[in-house]
Motif scaffolding. Structure first.
Motif, short mmCIF file in Angstrom:
data_model
loop_
_atom_site.label_atom_id
_atom_site.label_comp_id
_atom_site.label_asym_id
_atom_site.label_seq_id
_atom_site.Cartn_x
_atom_site.Cartn_y
_atom_site.Cartn_z
N ASP A 189 0.82 -1.22 0.00
CA ASP A 189 0.00 0.00 0.00
C ASP A 189 0.86 1.27 0.00
N LYS A 203 2.26 4.83 -0.89
CA LYS A 203 1.70 6.09 -1.36
C LYS A 203 2.77 7.18 -1.33
N ASP A 261 -0.54 6.09 -5.34
CA ASP A 261 -1.69 6.16 -4.44
C ASP A 261 -2.18 4.79 -3.98
N VAL A 278 -0.02 1.25 -4.01
CA VAL A 278 0.38 0.12 -4.84
C VAL A 278 0.98 -0.97 -3.96
N ILE A 310 -1.91 4.01 -9.62
CA ILE A 310 -2.25 2.68 -9.10
C ILE A 310 -1.90 1.60 -10.13
#
Length: 333
Positions: free
Chosen positions: A12, A14, A35, A37, A235
Motif C-alpha cells: 500500500d 503512497k 496512491d 500500490v 495505481i
C-alpha cells in the motif's frame, strides 16, 4: 528464479506531493503520484512496470529506494523494513539496493573521470581503497563490455549507450542484489537498446540480480520481464505473468496499451481493432472517484464512480482492478 523467496515486498505504498499556494505557503492539495500500490518481487525475477507518462512509474521506483520519503505504506527488503530506516542505516542499505537512471547524459558528473564515477560507491562505503579501487573499476568496466583503458576519460567522450553502461557499472560497484531500472533504454538509439537489454539479462544470470524494470516499450518489457505490472494514474490496474498479460489482457487500459503495439502483419488488423482512448488523463491532484480509469473506459457504468474496485486475483498469479473484468462487454477486440 526462486519462486517462493520474496526479495522485495511493497504494501500500500503512497507518495503524495503537497501543493502550496499563497504568501504563507498554505497546503491546498496534493499530487497523488503513487496512491496505494502493492506487489512482491521474487529473488532473481524481473518485474516490468509499464504505463503512460505521468502515471507514477518512476516515482514508485524512487520511493521504494527511499529517495522520496513515502506518504504511507511499507517497503521490505527481505525482512528489513526500508521505510522504517533512518538516515545512516538506510545509507548502508544502499549497498544492496541501487538505481539506474533514465538519462545517461544527466546522471554522470561531467567533471569526473569514469574511474572516479564508478569508484564513488566504493569510496563512499569504504569497500575498497588504494590499488583495489582501480582493480575493481577495471573489473566493472569489463562486466559492462567497456574497455578498462578508457577509465581516465570523461563522460563527454562516450556515446549514450556507453554512458548508460557506465551508469550500470556504478550501480554494480558494491554487489547489490536489487536494482531499479528507471527507463534505462528510452534515451538510447534503437540500434543500441537491444544490446543494453542483452547486457541486463547477462548480468542478471551472472550476478543473480533482481530487477524492477520501468519502461514505455511494451515489446521490450515482454522480452526482459518475468511478470508485468500495468500502472495508471498512481495505481496498478493489472499484474500477471508476461505471456498471460499479452495473450489474455483483462483490464480495458491494458488492452488499449497492447493494441498500440505495431504488428508487422497486415492480416492481424483484419481481426484486431485499434483501441483509441478518448479524453485526457485526469490530473493526479484531482483523480476521479471510484475507478481511476472510468473517465476514459469504453465499458464504464455509473456504479464505477461509486467506489474503487478491489485489486484481486482472478486466476492464479493474475491480478486486476476492475468491476467488469468478467463482463461480456469486456471481451478482447
Amino acid at each position: 528464479m526462486t519462486e517462493n523467496e520474496v526479495l522485495i515486498q511493497v504494501d500500500d505504498l503512497k507518495m503524495h506531493f503537497p501543493i502550496y499556494r499563497g504568501v504563507i505557503r498554505r497546503q491546498v492539495g496534493a499530487v497523488r503520484a503513487v496512491d496505494g500500490v502493492s506487489f512482491k518481487i521474487h529473488r532473481g525475477e524481473t518485474l516490468g512496470l509499464v504505463g503512460e507518462s505521468g502515471c507514477g512509474k518512476s516515482t514508485t521506483g524512487r520511493t521504494m529506494l527511499q529517495l522520496y520519503q513515502p506518504t504511507a505504506g511499507k517497503v521490505f527488503y527481505e525482512d528489513i523494513e526500508l521505510t522504517a530506516l533512518k538516515n545512516e542505516p538506510m545509507r548502508h542499505m544502499r549497498k544492496n539496493v541501487q538505481m539506474i537512471f533514465q538519462d545517461p547524459y544527466a546522471s554522470l558528473n561531467p567533471r569526473m573521470t569514469i574511474r572516479d564515477i564508478v569508484a564513488e560507491p566504493l569510496v563512499a562505503f569504504g569497500t575498497a581503497s588504494g590499488k583495489a579501487i582501480d582493480e575493481r573499476v577495471r573489473e566493472l568496466m569489463g562486466l559492462v563490455k567497456l574497455d578498462p583503458d578508457f577509465m581516465l576519460r570523461y563522460p563527454h567522450e562516450f556515446s549514450g549507450g556507453q554512458r548508460q553502461r557506465i551508469g550500470i557499472a556504478r550501480a554494480l560497484a558494491n554487489n547489490p542484489s536489487f536494482i531499479v531500472c528507471d527507463e534505462p533504454i528510452s534515451a538510447l538509439d534503437v540500434s543500441i537498446q537491444a544490446q543494453v537489454i542483452n547486457l541486463f539479462e547477462d548480468l542478471q544470470k551472472e550476478l543473480d540480480l533482481t530487477y524492477l524494470f520501468i519502461a514505455h516499450d511494451l515489446s521490450m518489457v515482454r522480452h526482459i520481464s518475468d511478470r508485468v505490472a500495468v500502472m495508471y494514474l498512481g495505481i496498478i490496474v493489472e499484474l500477471a505473468d508476461r505471456n498471460e498479460i499479452y495473450k489474455n489482457p483483462i483490464h480495458p487500459y491494458t488492452k488499449a496499451l497492447l493494441s498500440a503495439i505495431p504488428v508487422a502483419d497486415p492480416d492481424f488488423y483484419e481481426t484486431h481493432d485499434r483501441i483509441v482512448l478518448e479524453g485526457d488523463v485526469p490530473s493526479p491532484a484531482n483523480p476521479p472517484s471510484g475507478c481511476r480509469f472510468r473517465t476514459r473506459c469504453p465499458i464504464a457504468e455509473s456504479y464505477c464512480a461509486e467506489s474503487r474496485p478491489e485489486f484481486k486475483e482472478v486466476s492464479p498469479g493474475h491480478f486486476v482492478e476492475c468491476f467488469k473484468w468478467d463482463h461480456p462487454d469486456n471481451k478482447r477486440r
